[in-house]
Design an enzyme around this catalytic site. Structure first.
Site, PDB file in Angstrom:
ATOM      1  N   SER A 126       6.233  23.187   6.943  1.00  0.00           N
ATOM      2  CA  SER A 126       4.980  23.241   6.231  1.00  0.00           C
ATOM      3  C   SER A 126       5.310  22.538   4.757  1.00  0.00           C
ATOM      4  O   SER A 126       6.181  23.074   4.319  1.00  0.00           O
ATOM      5  CB  SER A 126       4.298  24.504   6.466  1.00  0.00           C
ATOM      6  OG  SER A 126       3.007  24.294   5.485  1.00  0.00           O
ATOM      7  N   TYR A 142       4.880  33.364   4.156  1.00  0.00           N
ATOM      8  CA  TYR A 142       4.673  32.059   4.852  1.00  0.00           C
ATOM      9  C   TYR A 142       5.652  31.050   4.296  1.00  0.00           C
ATOM     10  O   TYR A 142       6.563  30.024   4.527  1.00  0.00           O
ATOM     11  CB  TYR A 142       3.267  31.671   5.167  1.00  0.00           C
ATOM     12  CG  TYR A 142       3.359  30.357   6.083  1.00  0.00           C
ATOM     13  CD1 TYR A 142       3.630  30.412   7.295  1.00  0.00           C
ATOM     14  CD2 TYR A 142       2.984  29.226   5.524  1.00  0.00           C
ATOM     15  CE1 TYR A 142       3.545  29.155   8.179  1.00  0.00           C
ATOM     16  CE2 TYR A 142       2.754  27.980   6.475  1.00  0.00           C
ATOM     17  CZ  TYR A 142       3.110  28.059   7.810  1.00  0.00           C
ATOM     18  OH  TYR A 142       2.999  26.794   8.564  1.00  0.00           O
TER      19      TYR A 142
END
Ligand SMILES: NC(=O)c1ccc[n+]([C@@H]2O[C@H](COP(=O)([O-])OP(=O)(O)OC[C@H]3O[C@@H](n4cnc5c(N)ncnc54)[C@H](OP(=O)(O)O)[C@@H]3O)[C@@H](O)[C@H]2O)c1
Length: 220
Positions: A126, A142
């Site tokens: 990501s 994350y």
């Protein structure tokens, strides 16, 4: 035509990757913890029980694939648990490291004997793992876990260069899936189409690079 393994294949971007690789004639091996109706409907080979956090499950998966040559491994399984500075949950951060950082490294290393010169490893990371791109903070677990897999993938690209195995890091875009609660800028089909183009373009010339599914190079 290529033999492609996709983790996290039962829903979201992983499911759509299975559909599109299969549509163009590649042989798909869909790895997931549990299958889904949508995945079963595709008619691809499904290997359930593949929890990327379980060393035992991964060795069993490798055993099942004994003798199978793999051209493309797509590490798509991932998890997002919100963490703000005011609600830090270290167990949650640890879980995200297990799935997002250690999981793809575990699977990639375990499947290496099935890969050969010309094979490719794609890791769906990501841009939230980009340090240079972080202008909004938060999402500790994350972000940290995706930064860690970016580093692991860079090392893999260097270590596997003598074997002619290319490794690419790809951000899928902001995609409407369960992970985002249905929010996003694009649907999984558009994301998967872009990711497949990026994987097709992955070579020993650009191994170890970090791209958006739309083709834009991303900063570390
Ligand atoms: N959607 C976005 O906007 C976006 C943006 C950037 C990056 N990404 C990345 O893209 C990838 C796919 O995300 P998505 O949006 O498709 O999310 P999703 O719909 O939530 O799907 C996540 C997938 O990962 C699997 N998974 C989670 N933990 C696992 C484990 N321990 N072992 C094996 N599989 C596991 C899930 O399987 P279960 O059904 O068994 O839980 C599911 O198949 C992830 O790596 C994510 O971080 C997504």
């Amino acid at each position: 035509m290529a033999t492609v393994i996709i983790t996290g294949a039962n829903r979201g971007i992983g499911l759509e990757l299975c559909r599109q690789f299969q549509e163009r004639g590649d042989t798909v091996i869909a790895a997931c913890r549990n299958s889904s109706e949508a995945l079963d409907k595709l008619g691809v080979r499904v290997e359930a029980g593949v929890d990327v956090c379980s060393a035992q499950a991964v060795s069993l998966f490798v055993e099942i694939l004994s003798g199978q040559k793999i051209d493309i491994l797509v590490n798509c399984a991932g998890t997002l648990e919100g963490n703000t500075l005011n609600s830090l949950d270290f167990d949650s951060i640890r879980r995200q490291f297990e799935v997002n950082s250690i999981g793809p490294l575990r699977i990639s290393a375990a499947l290496l004997p099935r890969l050969s010169a010309g094979s490719k490893i794609a890791i769906i990371t990501s841009r939230m793992g980009s340090i240079a791109d972080n202008d909004s903070g938060g999402q500790y677990g994350y972000r940290m876990s995706k930064t860690a897999i970016n580093m692991a993938a860079k090392s893999l690209s260097i270590d596997l260069a003598p074997k002619n195995i290319a490794v690419g890091l790809f951000h899928p875009g902001f995609v409407r899936t369960e992970m985002t609660g249905g929010n996003g800028l694009i649907n999984a089909d558009e994301s998967a189409a872009g990711l497949i183009q990026r994987i097709d373009d992955l070579s020993m010339e650009n191994t170890g690079s970090f791209y958006h599914a739309n083709g834009e190079p991303l900063p570390w």
